[in-house]
Motif scaffolding. Structure first.
Motif, short mmCIF file in Angstrom:
data_model
loop_
_atom_site.label_atom_id
_atom_site.label_comp_id
_atom_site.label_asym_id
_atom_site.label_seq_id
_atom_site.Cartn_x
_atom_site.Cartn_y
_atom_site.Cartn_z
N ALA A 1 0.53 -1.09 -0.04
CA ALA A 1 0.05 0.05 -0.07
C ALA A 1 0.93 1.33 0.08
O ALA A 1 0.28 2.23 -0.73
CB ALA A 1 -1.02 0.00 1.31
N ALA A 2 2.01 1.19 0.73
CA ALA A 2 2.93 2.47 0.76
C ALA A 2 3.48 2.62 -0.69
O ALA A 2 3.47 3.76 -0.94
CB ALA A 2 3.99 2.16 2.05
N TRP A 3 3.95 1.61 -1.30
CA TRP A 3 4.48 1.69 -2.56
C TRP A 3 3.55 2.26 -3.53
O TRP A 3 3.86 2.89 -4.40
CB TRP A 3 5.02 0.22 -2.96
CG TRP A 3 6.11 -0.31 -2.47
CD1 TRP A 3 7.10 0.57 -1.56
CD2 TRP A 3 6.75 -1.64 -2.29
NE1 TRP A 3 8.19 -0.16 -1.06
CE2 TRP A 3 8.03 -1.53 -1.49
CE3 TRP A 3 6.43 -2.56 -2.49
CZ2 TRP A 3 8.73 -2.63 -1.43
CZ3 TRP A 3 7.03 -3.85 -2.50
CH2 TRP A 3 8.25 -3.88 -1.85
N ARG A 4 2.12 1.62 -3.42
CA ARG A 4 1.08 2.34 -4.38
C ARG A 4 0.85 3.72 -4.16
O ARG A 4 0.91 4.62 -5.01
CB ARG A 4 -0.05 1.52 -4.22
CG ARG A 4 -0.13 0.25 -4.82
CD ARG A 4 -0.36 0.22 -6.42
NE ARG A 4 -1.55 0.87 -6.66
CZ ARG A 4 -1.63 1.69 -7.69
NH1 ARG A 4 -0.54 2.27 -8.06
NH2 ARG A 4 -2.85 2.43 -7.77
N ALA A 5 0.88 4.11 -2.72
CA ALA A 5 0.74 5.51 -2.34
C ALA A 5 1.80 6.47 -3.04
O ALA A 5 1.56 7.60 -3.26
CB ALA A 5 0.47 5.64 -1.04
N ALA A 6 2.98 6.08 -3.03
CA ALA A 6 4.12 6.46 -3.75
C ALA A 6 4.30 6.63 -5.01
O ALA A 6 5.27 6.89 -5.63
CB ALA A 6 5.50 6.01 -2.96
N GLY A 7 3.27 6.00 -5.89
CA GLY A 7 3.36 5.96 -7.29
C GLY A 7 3.84 4.73 -7.95
O GLY A 7 3.74 4.73 -9.25
#
Length: 108
Positions: free
Chosen positions: A14-20
């Protein structure tokens, strides 16, 4: 419990997705015989090559990561089937033998 076991794979993804980042999630959905990781084990992979978690203790992660990159490119989920007899297990990297199925999906 190892650090891989306690790793928050979904949180990391989720953090990776939030970072684009473009991210795929691989989940062990079935096992037979001796399997290195239980059903429910997860691994997240990014298009840039980052990985978190484990679906096999290392023996098939490369093949799963390649499939994850394909899934990220096409958007099509995949059900991967890995298995080998105990006699050939060491030759192909599944040191414990057994079989497992891994579902790979792109996170959106």
């Amino acid at each position: 419990m190892t650090s891989r076991d306690s790793e928050d794979v979904l949180g990391t993804a989720a953090a990776w997705r939030a970072a684009g980042e473009t991210v795929a999630l691989a989940t062990v959905v079935e096992t037979w015989g001796s399997s290195p990781r239980p059903a429910g084990s997860r691994m997240a992979v990014t298009a840039s090559g980052r990985m978190a978690g484990s679906v096999s203790g290392g023996c098939i992660e490369g093949a799963v990561a390649d499939a994850a990159k394909q899934t990220m490119a096409t958007g099509a989920p995949q059900l991967l089937d890995f298995g080998i007899s105990d006699e050939r297990a060491w030759e192909v990297g599944l040191a414990c033998g057994g079989k497992l199925k891994v579902f790979v999906e792109k996170l959106s």
